[in-house]
Design a protein around this motif. Structure first.
Motif, mmCIF file in Angstrom:
data_model
loop_
_atom_site.group_PDB
_atom_site.id
_atom_site.type_symbol
_atom_site.label_atom_id
_atom_site.label_comp_id
_atom_site.label_asym_id
_atom_site.label_seq_id
_atom_site.Cartn_x
_atom_site.Cartn_y
_atom_site.Cartn_z
ATOM 1 N N UNK A 82 59.126 18.122 -2.351
ATOM 2 C CA UNK A 82 59.837 16.796 -2.441
ATOM 3 C C UNK A 82 60.060 17.495 -4.030
ATOM 4 N N UNK A 83 58.085 17.529 -4.628
ATOM 5 C CA UNK A 83 58.044 16.836 -6.102
ATOM 6 C C UNK A 83 58.109 18.057 -6.834
ATOM 7 N N UNK A 84 58.933 18.709 -6.167
ATOM 8 C CA UNK A 84 59.072 20.360 -7.104
ATOM 9 C C UNK A 84 57.484 21.327 -7.577
ATOM 10 N N UNK A 85 57.304 21.362 -6.831
ATOM 11 C CA UNK A 85 55.938 22.264 -6.712
ATOM 12 C C UNK A 85 56.202 23.385 -6.345
ATOM 13 N N UNK A 86 56.318 24.643 -7.326
ATOM 14 C CA UNK A 86 56.558 25.926 -7.386
ATOM 15 C C UNK A 86 56.207 26.737 -5.888
#
Length: 315
Positions: free
Chosen positions: A164-168
């Motif tokens: 959700x926090x965009x961690x790749x």
């Protein structure tokens, strides 16, 4: 006439079979405390380990703390944020396996209308730990995160929150390969098992909720300059030279201190977590709901590492 309260205690360390159901009197809330009639109680790995006598042994008889949800039926002196009749969830330090539980008001949060107590226990404490661990690590979107105990109550939420926090790149570390589909369905990019010789390319951040013999491997999974957030009750030894040689860091996370020293951030996290849950972006999974009287069975599930998500006791 006062109705006896059921509670779970243990009088010796050992397997889940040492847990005993007994009767007690109604506890009296002290300053800053709520008396909560529980509807759902979370079962955690720290509680299971405590019964086993792992780590620091508290005096017997043993009383388990943990996460609870239910209705406030009395308040102690100095409590102004809650009232009788409020539905709350809270982390408690002792006596959570019971019909009636004393909860510190600074750890308590209201349950939104339309949400169940089971949802609250599955979501709030476990996802608070996961979100606090991520907030402590502060990974950027281009960094990678490895999560141990990834199918656990905390772990499966940490996987989702990282995405959700965009961690790749999110790597889920688990005890057995049969949990891989579950975790990939929650967003994990890779799944590794503890007994694998290699855990893939090194990562920037490790969130470790397992500890023990796994801790050195978790540290070794970090790339130079990486950071490990440790929230496990399992202890473990950190090879100090590895920290020095790799310029790595280890930070301990204790939720009671986090909530007490960062009350505004803790409340922001609470609101964020409920919003994510109600919008279906964050999906807390309940593995099983088990009667309080069968607490030993709940511990057996955790000990066997058989759970996919949260195990909940129902009084």
């Amino acid at each position: 006439m006062e109705v006896p309260v059921r509670r779970i205690r243990y009088y010796e360390y050992g397997s889940p079979a040492v847990l005993r159901l007994e009767e007690a009197t109604t506890p009296e809330p002290g300053p800053g405390e709520l008396l909560v009639r529980t509807e759902a109680i979370g079962v955690t790995l720290p509680s299971v380990r405590k019964v086993r006598g792992e780590g620091d042994r508290a005096p017997l008889p043993g009383v388990l703390g943990g996460e609870i949800a239910g209705e406030v039926i009395a308040i102690g002196p100095g409590v102004s944020s809650f009232a009788v009749g409020d539905r709350v969830t809270s982390l408690t330090f002792t006596g959570s396996y019971a019909d009636l539980v004393l909860a510190p008001d600074f750890m308590a949060s209201r349950i939104p209308d339309g949400a169940s107590c089971t949802q609250a226990v599955a979501l709030v404490r476990s996802s608070h730990v996961a979100l606090a661990a991520l907030a402590t690590a502060r990974p950027t979107a281009t960094e990678s995160v490895l999560i141990t105990g990834a199918a656990s109550g905390v772990g499966h939420l940490a996987v989702q929150l990282a995405k959700i926090h965009g961690i790749e790149r999110v790597v889920a570390a688990v005890s057995s390969p049969d949990k891989a589909d579950f975790l990939r369905g929650l967003g994990a990019d890779e799944v590794v098992t503890y007994d694998s010789q290699h855990w893939g390319e090194p990562v920037d951040v490790v969130l470790d909720g397992v500890g023990g013999d796994l801790l050195p491997r978790a540290l070794a999974a970090l790339r130079p300059g990486g950071r490990l957030i440790f929230f496990s009750s399992g202890g473990g030894t950190v090879p100090a030279f590895d920290l020095l040689a790799g310029s790595k860091t280890v930070t301990g996370l204790a939720m009671a201190r986090f909530a007490n020293t960062e009350p505004k951030l803790y409340e922001q996290h609470h609101q964020q977590l409920w919003q994510l849950s109600q919008s279906r972006q964050l999906r807390p999974v309940v593995h099983a709901e088990i009667p309080l009287t069968e607490a030993a069975s709940a511990h057996e599930i955790i000990e066997a590492r058989a759970n996919l998500g949260k195990v909940v006791l129902r009084p």
